[in-house]
Motif scaffolding. Structure first.
Motif, PDB file in Angstrom:
ATOM      1  N   CYS A   1      -3.810   5.171   1.605  1.00 30.49           N
ATOM      2  CA  CYS A   1      -4.578   5.619   2.977  1.00 30.49           C
ATOM      3  C   CYS A   1      -3.861   6.861   3.587  1.00 30.49           C
ATOM      4  O   CYS A   1      -2.545   6.683   3.800  1.00 30.49           O
ATOM      5  CB  CYS A   1      -3.959   4.486   4.238  1.00 30.49           C
ATOM      6  SG  CYS A   1      -4.724   4.684   6.069  1.00 30.49           S
TER       7      CYS A   1
ATOM      8  N   PRO B   1      -4.038  -0.278  -3.587  1.00 28.60           N
ATOM      9  CA  PRO B   1      -4.733   0.574  -2.095  1.00 28.60           C
ATOM     10  C   PRO B   1      -3.549   1.941  -1.091  1.00 28.60           C
ATOM     11  O   PRO B   1      -2.736   1.824  -0.983  1.00 28.60           O
ATOM     12  CB  PRO B   1      -4.913  -0.067  -1.022  1.00 28.60           C
ATOM     13  CG  PRO B   1      -4.101  -1.145  -0.969  1.00 28.60           C
ATOM     14  CD  PRO B   1      -3.551  -1.222  -2.465  1.00 28.60           C
TER      15      PRO B   1
ATOM     16  N   GLY C   1       0.720  -1.377   0.042  1.00 31.14           N
ATOM     17  CA  GLY C   1       0.394  -0.218   0.170  1.00 31.14           C
ATOM     18  C   GLY C   1       0.872   1.576  -0.376  1.00 31.14           C
ATOM     19  O   GLY C   1       2.125   1.085  -0.179  1.00 31.14           O
TER      20      GLY C   1
ATOM     21  N   GLU D   1      -3.431   6.488  -9.704  1.00 30.51           N
ATOM     22  CA  GLU D   1      -3.467   5.637 -10.200  1.00 30.51           C
ATOM     23  C   GLU D   1      -3.408   5.969 -12.158  1.00 30.51           C
ATOM     24  O   GLU D   1      -3.644   4.513 -12.581  1.00 30.51           O
ATOM     25  CB  GLU D   1      -5.328   6.342 -10.215  1.00 30.51           C
ATOM     26  CG  GLU D   1      -6.148   5.718 -11.144  1.00 30.51           C
ATOM     27  CD  GLU D   1      -8.150   6.450 -10.748  1.00 30.51           C
ATOM     28  OE1 GLU D   1      -8.551   6.275 -11.400  1.00 30.51           O
ATOM     29  OE2 GLU D   1      -7.900   6.493  -9.477  1.00 30.51           O
TER      30      GLU D   1
ATOM     31  N   ARG E   1     -13.624   7.338  -4.000  1.00 27.83           N
ATOM     32  CA  ARG E   1     -12.542   6.484  -4.363  1.00 27.83           C
ATOM     33  C   ARG E   1     -12.352   4.708  -3.600  1.00 27.83           C
ATOM     34  O   ARG E   1     -12.528   4.939  -2.640  1.00 27.83           O
ATOM     35  CB  ARG E   1     -11.013   6.814  -4.017  1.00 27.83           C
ATOM     36  CG  ARG E   1     -11.115   8.433  -5.747  1.00 27.83           C
ATOM     37  CD  ARG E   1      -9.583   8.908  -5.123  1.00 27.83           C
ATOM     38  NE  ARG E   1      -9.287   9.631  -5.636  1.00 27.83           N
ATOM     39  CZ  ARG E   1      -8.675  10.161  -6.523  1.00 27.83           C
ATOM     40  NH1 ARG E   1      -8.492   9.133  -7.331  1.00 27.83           N
ATOM     41  NH2 ARG E   1      -8.486  11.745  -7.296  1.00 27.83           N
ATOM     42  N   ASP E   2     -12.844   3.592  -4.164  1.00 26.69           N
ATOM     43  CA  ASP E   2     -13.057   2.845  -3.765  1.00 26.69           C
ATOM     44  C   ASP E   2     -12.247   2.106  -3.657  1.00 26.69           C
ATOM     45  O   ASP E   2     -11.229   1.591  -2.952  1.00 26.69           O
ATOM     46  CB  ASP E   2     -13.493   1.490  -4.644  1.00 26.69           C
ATOM     47  CG  ASP E   2     -12.767   1.120  -5.718  1.00 26.69           C
ATOM     48  OD1 ASP E   2     -11.496   2.164  -6.172  1.00 26.69           O
ATOM     49  OD2 ASP E   2     -13.222   0.888  -6.507  1.00 26.69           O
ATOM     50  N   ASN E   3     -10.790   2.936  -3.978  1.00 22.98           N
ATOM     51  CA  ASN E   3      -9.006   2.589  -3.367  1.00 22.98           C
ATOM     52  C   ASN E   3      -8.456   2.618  -2.448  1.00 22.98           C
ATOM     53  O   ASN E   3      -7.207   2.946  -1.915  1.00 22.98           O
ATOM     54  CB  ASN E   3      -8.249   2.153  -3.940  1.00 22.98           C
ATOM     55  CG  ASN E   3      -7.599   3.100  -4.864  1.00 22.98           C
ATOM     56  OD1 ASN E   3      -8.403   4.268  -4.845  1.00 22.98           O
ATOM     57  ND2 ASN E   3      -6.135   3.013  -5.385  1.00 22.98           N
ATOM     58  N   VAL E   4      -8.968   4.103  -1.914  1.00 21.40           N
ATOM     59  CA  VAL E   4      -8.912   5.211  -0.943  1.00 21.40           C
ATOM     60  C   VAL E   4      -9.494   5.361   0.435  1.00 21.40           C
ATOM     61  O   VAL E   4     -10.350   5.011   0.172  1.00 21.40           O
ATOM     62  CB  VAL E   4      -8.490   6.222  -1.267  1.00 21.40           C
ATOM     63  CG1 VAL E   4      -7.974   7.547  -0.312  1.00 21.40           C
ATOM     64  CG2 VAL E   4      -7.567   7.036  -2.350  1.00 21.40           C
ATOM     65  N   THR E   5      -8.698   5.010   1.727  1.00 22.89           N
ATOM     66  CA  THR E   5      -9.199   4.605   3.090  1.00 22.89           C
ATOM     67  C   THR E   5      -8.589   6.433   3.800  1.00 22.89           C
ATOM     68  O   THR E   5      -7.642   6.351   3.174  1.00 22.89           O
ATOM     69  CB  THR E   5      -9.364   3.908   3.533  1.00 22.89           C
ATOM     70  OG1 THR E   5      -7.530   3.521   3.339  1.00 22.89           O
ATOM     71  CG2 THR E   5      -9.656   2.855   2.975  1.00 22.89           C
TER      72      THR E   5
ATOM     73  N   LYS F   1      -3.087  -1.366  -9.598  1.00 19.60           N
ATOM     74  CA  LYS F   1      -4.164  -0.476  -8.272  1.00 19.60           C
ATOM     75  C   LYS F   1      -3.781  -0.724  -7.108  1.00 19.60           C
ATOM     76  O   LYS F   1      -3.029  -2.344  -6.373  1.00 19.60           O
ATOM     77  CB  LYS F   1      -5.254  -1.091  -8.394  1.00 19.60           C
ATOM     78  CG  LYS F   1      -6.872  -0.537  -7.708  1.00 19.60           C
ATOM     79  CD  LYS F   1      -7.882  -0.805  -8.296  1.00 19.60           C
ATOM     80  CE  LYS F   1      -8.726   0.016  -7.477  1.00 19.60           C
ATOM     81  NZ  LYS F   1     -10.462  -0.051  -8.137  1.00 19.60           N
TER      82      LYS F   1
END
Length: 343
Positions: A35, A33, A4, A25, A53-57, A31
């Motif tokens: 954070c 992830p 990540g 991206e 964004r589905d890969n960002v937390t 892909k």
């Protein structure tokens, strides 16, 4: 095992954060992830962006955040020379404390990770970095070792030799704006031991112009974990990363003599310059079109089509800001003499 990327951000650096996420991206090659560690609680724009964004937390382990806030507080509040100097410079007694939240990367969800400051653009794939973490605990790719050691460590010669019994200390220092490491490489026992050493007098080896950077370098070197710097060992593999260098631009990717960069770091350029640029103000930053490309990669319809020159009042404000930035730069350039005058 999850690879990540971490970064540290809030709403103040929103435009830079969006550009960084888009560059990851576009250029990571796969892909990965991401954070985001909160610099503070000014996060309305950041949270809205994360939701798209589905890969960002967003990092929400406040036990870790509180631990590292406290760790850094104890280090610097018990370091009289730093406290005295910061007061003389007009800074707070815990100068740049939130920057130490970068240490939360050691507690997060990724087994192997790379940390990016938010004022960075990814230019190429990262697999070679993650692969190096199979052999080393801490990996960097920067030319900090070519700068003055006093920006990182500036203790007395005797103390430096006691704390860092390594050959060529200069070759081991690194920039804390971009690095790679592995989760849990520093146990609670190691961290407790390091904190005890710092509070018993070893903190005096650290410079305090960029306190988080000094502390990162101290912890990595003093802990004895394995360390590798691509730029030092293989400078021809991937060259260049600072905006002040002259690079070629091909399809919004930067190259140095035909070699694709891994990243471009806009260090020392204030976030306000990017905010004003994205508000259609005619601000000149290096590789401006490259930055704008990534900032508006997913929303080209919102990209400014024209730029207005700053008003006279704004120019005066900018000149004042530049004046004080130059004063700080002069302090840094004359840091050795400044330090000697304090003793």
């Amino acid at each position: 095992m999850i690879d990540g990327i971490y970064t540290l951000a809030n709403d103040v650096v929103y435009d830079q954060l969006v550009a960084l996420l888009n560059s990851i991206e576009a250029n990571a090659g796969r892909k990965i992830p991401v954070c985001i560690i909160p610099y503070n609680e000014k996060l309305d724009k950041v949270k809205a962006e994360v939701a798209t964004r589905d890969n960002v937390t967003l990092f929400e382990d406040y036990a870790s955040i509180n631990y590292w806030d406290n760790f850094a507080t104890q280090v610097w509040k018990n370091y009289p020379r730093a406290q005295k100097t910061w007061r003389q410079w007009g800074f707070s007694e815990l100068y740049e404390l939130p920057m130490h939240r970068k240490f939360c990367v050691l507690d997060g969800p990724f087994e192997k990770f790379i940390y990016f400051d938010a004022d960075t653009l990814l230019m190429g794939p990262l697999d070679y970095v993650y692969e190096k973490l199979d052999h080393y605990d801490w990996v960097t790719n920067d030319f900090q070792y070519k700068s003055n050691l006093d920006y990182i460590f500036d203790g007395s010669e005797n103390l430096m030799q006691q704390v860092f019994p390594v050959d060529n200390l200069q070759s081991h220092i690194f920039c804390a704006g971009w690095f790679a490491a592995k989760k849990n490489i520093l146990s609670p026992e190691i961290l407790a031991s390091l904190q005890e050493k710092l509070q018993s007098g070893e903190a005096d080896v650290m410079a305090f112009i960029a306190p988080d950077q000094s502390l990162f370098n101290y912890i990595v070197l003093r802990s004895g974990i394995s360390y590798y710097n691509f730029a030092y060992h293989h400078p021809d593999q991937v060259t260049g990363n600072h905006w002040s260098s002259k690079f070629d631009v091909v399809d919004n990717v930067l190259y140095d003599q035909g070699r694709r960069l891994t990243y471009l770091h806009y260090m020392s350029i204030g976030s306000s310059a990017f905010t004003k640029l994205c508000a259609s103000e005619d601000i000149n930053i290096p590789y401006r079109e490259v930055f704008l490309h990534y900032r508006y990669l997913k929303s080209p319809e919102t990209r400014p089509q024209s730029f207005k020159r700053p008003s006279l009042i704004l120019k005066l404000q900018q000149n004042t800001t530049d004046f004080f930035k130059q004063k700080i730069a002069n302090i840094k350039l004359n840091y050795r003499n400044f330090r000697d005058n304090l003793t």
